[in-house]
Write a protein that holds these residues in place. Sequence first.
Motif, PDB file in Angstrom:
ATOM      1  N   VAL A 181       0.853  -1.198   0.000  1.00 18.75           N
ATOM      2  CA  VAL A 181       0.000   0.000   0.000  1.00 18.75           C
ATOM      3  C   VAL A 181       0.885   1.243   0.000  1.00 18.75           C
ATOM      4  O   VAL A 181       2.084   1.174   0.264  1.00 18.75           O
ATOM      5  CB  VAL A 181      -0.977   0.023   1.203  1.00 18.75           C
ATOM      6  CG1 VAL A 181      -1.898  -1.188   1.154  1.00 18.75           C
ATOM      7  CG2 VAL A 181      -0.232   0.103   2.531  1.00 18.75           C
ATOM      8  N   LYS A 182       0.264   2.379  -0.321  1.00 25.25           N
ATOM      9  CA  LYS A 182       1.023   3.620  -0.425  1.00 25.25           C
ATOM     10  C   LYS A 182       0.829   4.432   0.850  1.00 25.25           C
ATOM     11  O   LYS A 182      -0.003   5.341   0.904  1.00 25.25           O
ATOM     12  CB  LYS A 182       0.556   4.407  -1.659  1.00 25.25           C
ATOM     13  CG  LYS A 182       1.609   4.428  -2.765  1.00 25.25           C
ATOM     14  CD  LYS A 182       1.091   5.083  -4.033  1.00 25.25           C
ATOM     15  CE  LYS A 182       2.190   5.760  -4.799  1.00 25.25           C
ATOM     16  NZ  LYS A 182       3.191   4.852  -5.346  1.00 25.25           N
ATOM     17  N   CYS A 183       1.583   4.072   1.882  1.00 21.80           N
ATOM     18  CA  CYS A 183       1.515   4.848   3.117  1.00 21.80           C
ATOM     19  C   CYS A 183       2.838   5.588   3.295  1.00 21.80           C
ATOM     20  O   CYS A 183       3.899   5.100   2.891  1.00 21.80           O
ATOM     21  CB  CYS A 183       1.196   3.968   4.317  1.00 21.80           C
ATOM     22  SG  CYS A 183       2.384   2.682   4.666  1.00 21.80           S
ATOM     23  N   ASN A 186       6.298   4.148   4.455  1.00 24.20           N
ATOM     24  CA  ASN A 186       7.178   3.302   3.635  1.00 24.20           C
ATOM     25  C   ASN A 186       8.361   4.079   3.067  1.00 24.20           C
ATOM     26  O   ASN A 186       9.335   3.463   2.615  1.00 24.20           O
ATOM     27  CB  ASN A 186       6.401   2.727   2.437  1.00 24.20           C
ATOM     28  CG  ASN A 186       5.447   1.618   2.849  1.00 24.20           C
ATOM     29  OD1 ASN A 186       5.488   1.124   3.965  1.00 24.20           O
ATOM     30  ND2 ASN A 186       4.575   1.243   1.926  1.00 24.20           N
ATOM     31  N   TYR A 187       8.270   5.394   3.012  1.00 25.65           N
ATOM     32  CA  TYR A 187       9.222   6.153   2.192  1.00 25.65           C
ATOM     33  C   TYR A 187      10.347   6.793   3.000  1.00 25.65           C
ATOM     34  O   TYR A 187      11.500   6.744   2.570  1.00 25.65           O
ATOM     35  CB  TYR A 187       8.457   7.149   1.301  1.00 25.65           C
ATOM     36  CG  TYR A 187       7.485   6.358   0.434  1.00 25.65           C
ATOM     37  CD1 TYR A 187       7.909   5.785  -0.761  1.00 25.65           C
ATOM     38  CD2 TYR A 187       6.201   6.053   0.874  1.00 25.65           C
ATOM     39  CE1 TYR A 187       7.072   4.976  -1.503  1.00 25.65           C
ATOM     40  CE2 TYR A 187       5.353   5.231   0.141  1.00 25.65           C
ATOM     41  CZ  TYR A 187       5.794   4.699  -1.045  1.00 25.65           C
ATOM     42  OH  TYR A 187       4.971   3.873  -1.768  1.00 25.65           O
ATOM     43  N   GLY A 188      10.034   7.355   4.153  1.00 23.06           N
ATOM     44  CA  GLY A 188      11.090   7.942   4.989  1.00 23.06           C
ATOM     45  C   GLY A 188      12.242   6.975   5.258  1.00 23.06           C
ATOM     46  O   GLY A 188      13.417   7.328   5.095  1.00 23.06           O
ATOM     47  N   GLU A 217      12.783  -7.096  -5.923  1.00 16.45           N
ATOM     48  CA  GLU A 217      11.383  -6.673  -5.784  1.00 16.45           C
ATOM     49  C   GLU A 217      11.063  -5.374  -6.519  1.00 16.45           C
ATOM     50  O   GLU A 217      10.226  -5.341  -7.392  1.00 16.45           O
ATOM     51  CB  GLU A 217      11.007  -6.562  -4.302  1.00 16.45           C
ATOM     52  CG  GLU A 217      11.009  -7.934  -3.616  1.00 16.45           C
ATOM     53  CD  GLU A 217      10.162  -8.010  -2.377  1.00 16.45           C
ATOM     54  OE1 GLU A 217      10.087  -7.006  -1.635  1.00 16.45           O
ATOM     55  OE2 GLU A 217       9.574  -9.084  -2.145  1.00 16.45           O
ATOM     56  N   GLU A 218      11.725  -4.279  -6.133  1.00 12.52           N
ATOM     57  CA  GLU A 218      11.373  -2.990  -6.732  1.00 12.52           C
ATOM     58  C   GLU A 218      12.613  -2.118  -6.823  1.00 12.52           C
ATOM     59  O   GLU A 218      13.670  -2.437  -6.282  1.00 12.52           O
ATOM     60  CB  GLU A 218      10.330  -2.256  -5.865  1.00 12.52           C
ATOM     61  CG  GLU A 218       9.024  -3.017  -5.723  1.00 12.52           C
ATOM     62  CD  GLU A 218       7.878  -2.101  -5.373  1.00 12.52           C
ATOM     63  OE1 GLU A 218       7.629  -1.140  -6.121  1.00 12.52           O
ATOM     64  OE2 GLU A 218       7.230  -2.352  -4.346  1.00 12.52           O
ATOM     65  N   MET A 219      12.472  -0.990  -7.495  1.00 14.62           N
ATOM     66  CA  MET A 219      13.539   0.011  -7.565  1.00 14.62           C
ATOM     67  C   MET A 219      12.986   1.331  -7.036  1.00 14.62           C
ATOM     68  O   MET A 219      12.071   1.890  -7.642  1.00 14.62           O
ATOM     69  CB  MET A 219      14.012   0.197  -9.008  1.00 14.62           C
ATOM     70  CG  MET A 219      15.116   1.243  -9.135  1.00 14.62           C
ATOM     71  SD  MET A 219      15.508   1.653 -10.849  1.00 14.62           S
ATOM     72  CE  MET A 219      14.599   3.200 -11.031  1.00 14.62           C
ATOM     73  N   VAL A 249       0.071   0.973 -11.104  1.00 14.10           N
ATOM     74  CA  VAL A 249      -0.826   1.139 -12.249  1.00 14.10           C
ATOM     75  C   VAL A 249      -0.011   1.029 -13.538  1.00 14.10           C
ATOM     76  O   VAL A 249      -0.469   0.447 -14.530  1.00 14.10           O
ATOM     77  CB  VAL A 249      -1.548   2.503 -12.162  1.00 14.10           C
ATOM     78  CG1 VAL A 249      -2.382   2.769 -13.404  1.00 14.10           C
ATOM     79  CG2 VAL A 249      -2.408   2.570 -10.901  1.00 14.10           C
ATOM     80  N   THR A 250       1.195   1.558 -13.526  1.00 13.45           N
ATOM     81  CA  THR A 250       2.050   1.484 -14.706  1.00 13.45           C
ATOM     82  C   THR A 250       2.443   0.036 -14.990  1.00 13.45           C
ATOM     83  O   THR A 250       2.426  -0.416 -16.142  1.00 13.45           O
ATOM     84  CB  THR A 250       3.313   2.343 -14.505  1.00 13.45           C
ATOM     85  OG1 THR A 250       2.950   3.562 -13.868  1.00 13.45           O
ATOM     86  CG2 THR A 250       3.986   2.635 -15.825  1.00 13.45           C
ATOM     87  N   ARG A 251       2.779  -0.697 -13.930  1.00 16.07           N
ATOM     88  CA  ARG A 251       3.100  -2.135 -14.066  1.00 16.07           C
ATOM     89  C   ARG A 251       1.962  -2.868 -14.746  1.00 16.07           C
ATOM     90  O   ARG A 251       2.158  -3.605 -15.719  1.00 16.07           O
ATOM     91  CB  ARG A 251       3.370  -2.719 -12.671  1.00 16.07           C
ATOM     92  CG  ARG A 251       3.544  -4.230 -12.627  1.00 16.07           C
ATOM     93  CD  ARG A 251       3.576  -4.725 -11.173  1.00 16.07           C
ATOM     94  NE  ARG A 251       3.722  -6.171 -11.092  1.00 16.07           N
ATOM     95  CZ  ARG A 251       2.721  -7.037 -11.259  1.00 16.07           C
ATOM     96  NH1 ARG A 251       1.495  -6.595 -11.512  1.00 16.07           N
ATOM     97  NH2 ARG A 251       2.943  -8.336 -11.177  1.00 16.07           N
TER      98      ARG A 251
HETATM   99  C1  LIG Z   1       3.818   4.332  -6.431  1.00 15.39           C
HETATM  100  C2  LIG Z   1       4.785   3.209  -6.430  1.00 15.39           C
HETATM  101  C3  LIG Z   1       5.031   2.415  -7.573  1.00 15.39           C
HETATM  102  C4  LIG Z   1       4.458   2.727  -8.921  1.00 15.39           C
HETATM  103  O1  LIG Z   1       3.069   2.750  -8.945  1.00 15.39           O
HETATM  104  P1  LIG Z   1       2.332   3.489 -10.165  1.00 15.39           P
HETATM  105  O2  LIG Z   1       0.893   3.296  -9.830  1.00 15.39           O
HETATM  106  O3  LIG Z   1       2.744   2.821 -11.400  1.00 15.39           O
HETATM  107  O4  LIG Z   1       2.767   4.912 -10.107  1.00 15.39           O
HETATM  108  C5  LIG Z   1       5.884   1.340  -7.450  1.00 15.39           C
HETATM  109  N1  LIG Z   1       6.504   1.054  -6.290  1.00 15.39           N
HETATM  110  C6  LIG Z   1       6.322   1.802  -5.183  1.00 15.39           C
HETATM  111  C7  LIG Z   1       7.015   1.427  -3.927  1.00 15.39           C
HETATM  112  C8  LIG Z   1       5.466   2.899  -5.218  1.00 15.39           C
HETATM  113  O5  LIG Z   1       5.291   3.639  -4.134  1.00 15.39           O
END
Ligand SMILES: *Cc1c(COP(=O)(O)O)cnc(C)c1O
Length: 358
Positions: A181-183, A186-188, A217-219, A249-251
């Motif tokens: 999820v986008k909380c 996760n980013y700090g 997993e991710e970049m 969403v892009t994925r």
């Molecule tokens: C927002 C985000 C993405 C990409 O999501 P989109 O919906 O394609 O913008 C991928 N990984 C992380 C950790 C994100 O926060």
Amino acid sequence: MSAPADRPGHGAAFTGHMYTMSWTAGRGWHAPGLRRLANLSVHPGTLGLHYGQVIFEGLKAFRHPGGGMAMFRPRLNALRFQRSARRLAMPELPAADFLLALEEVVAADHAALSDDPEHSLYLRPLMYGSEANLMLRPSEEYEFLVLAFVAGGFFGDTVAPVSVFVSHDHSRALPGGTGDVKCAANYGPSFVAQRAAADAGCQQVVWLDSVEHRWVEEMGGMNLFFVRGTGSSAEVITSPLTGTLLPGVTRDSLLVLAARHGYRVTEERISVDQWRTECAAGLITETFACGTAAVVTPVGRVVDQGRSSWTVGDGTMGPVTAHLRTALTDVQRGRSADPDGWLHLVPSAAHRTYSGGS
Ligand SMILES: *Cc1c(COP(=O)(O)O)cnc(C)c1O
């Protein structure tokens, strides 16, 4: 901070308006409205500020050749915002209200966007626990807002390949955690790994799974794709959604577009050792990252912390990456057909109703 209009820095060139709406226990959502962008006044004991009960979204609106504005797949952001809210014990915002808020901001501020086809309006919905209370429990009051800024290219206006640093010291997400999820929380914690990447001469950090420290997993804040083989028989690969990846969403869009353009599409976990050996063997020919902000960005070089480093392909943007990037941006900008109805046109005049309720 403002940035020159011809080359806006990502996240700096805010537009003139914001949309706000409030929620309180018992009353639900109320007081929606567009207003001038202005500082918020928050109590020092604001719960979200202390305990991280904060979620956000990110999506873009594009100016189309006819002059109108279109948002790209905003319903998926509305649903993801609801999932993020559920995970953080926050109230869900009805999708219709989420979309209306976005429309209001785009309708008010689209003139901030130049005709430069590389530029777009980046929309940032946010919700935070706004109650002045430091009990360790969910807030009973929330503020929802939408801001916007003019976005150029995330890595500048070109699509130069990035170098990446595979972190073995830090993890982004863990099973049962909040990686899907986008909380805000996760980013700090990712910034210190991003700084380690920069110290190693890289632009971005690549996250491995936090259990085996093996699976890519991710970049940064983007999903990753790999290409095996070349030409029309190439295979396009991305990690399955294991619960520790953010479902971009892009994925999702690239999986659909890659299949439509005739590539074999696979959801498969790739280990960091596999990434290295398959690059060396010429099996993995390309790697790219994708997300709303950076669209599709090639990965040219990999530094596996304390182990080895290698080049992906010849270190430049590969043909499959370039093809998919163009396929995506053509749909987003109204230059090609939109058979799946991904574009959400923004009405220029507003006749607005609110669903109300909670
Ligand atoms: C927002 C985000 C993405 C990409 O999501 P989109 O919906 O394609 O913008 C991928 N990984 C992380 C950790 C994100 O926060």
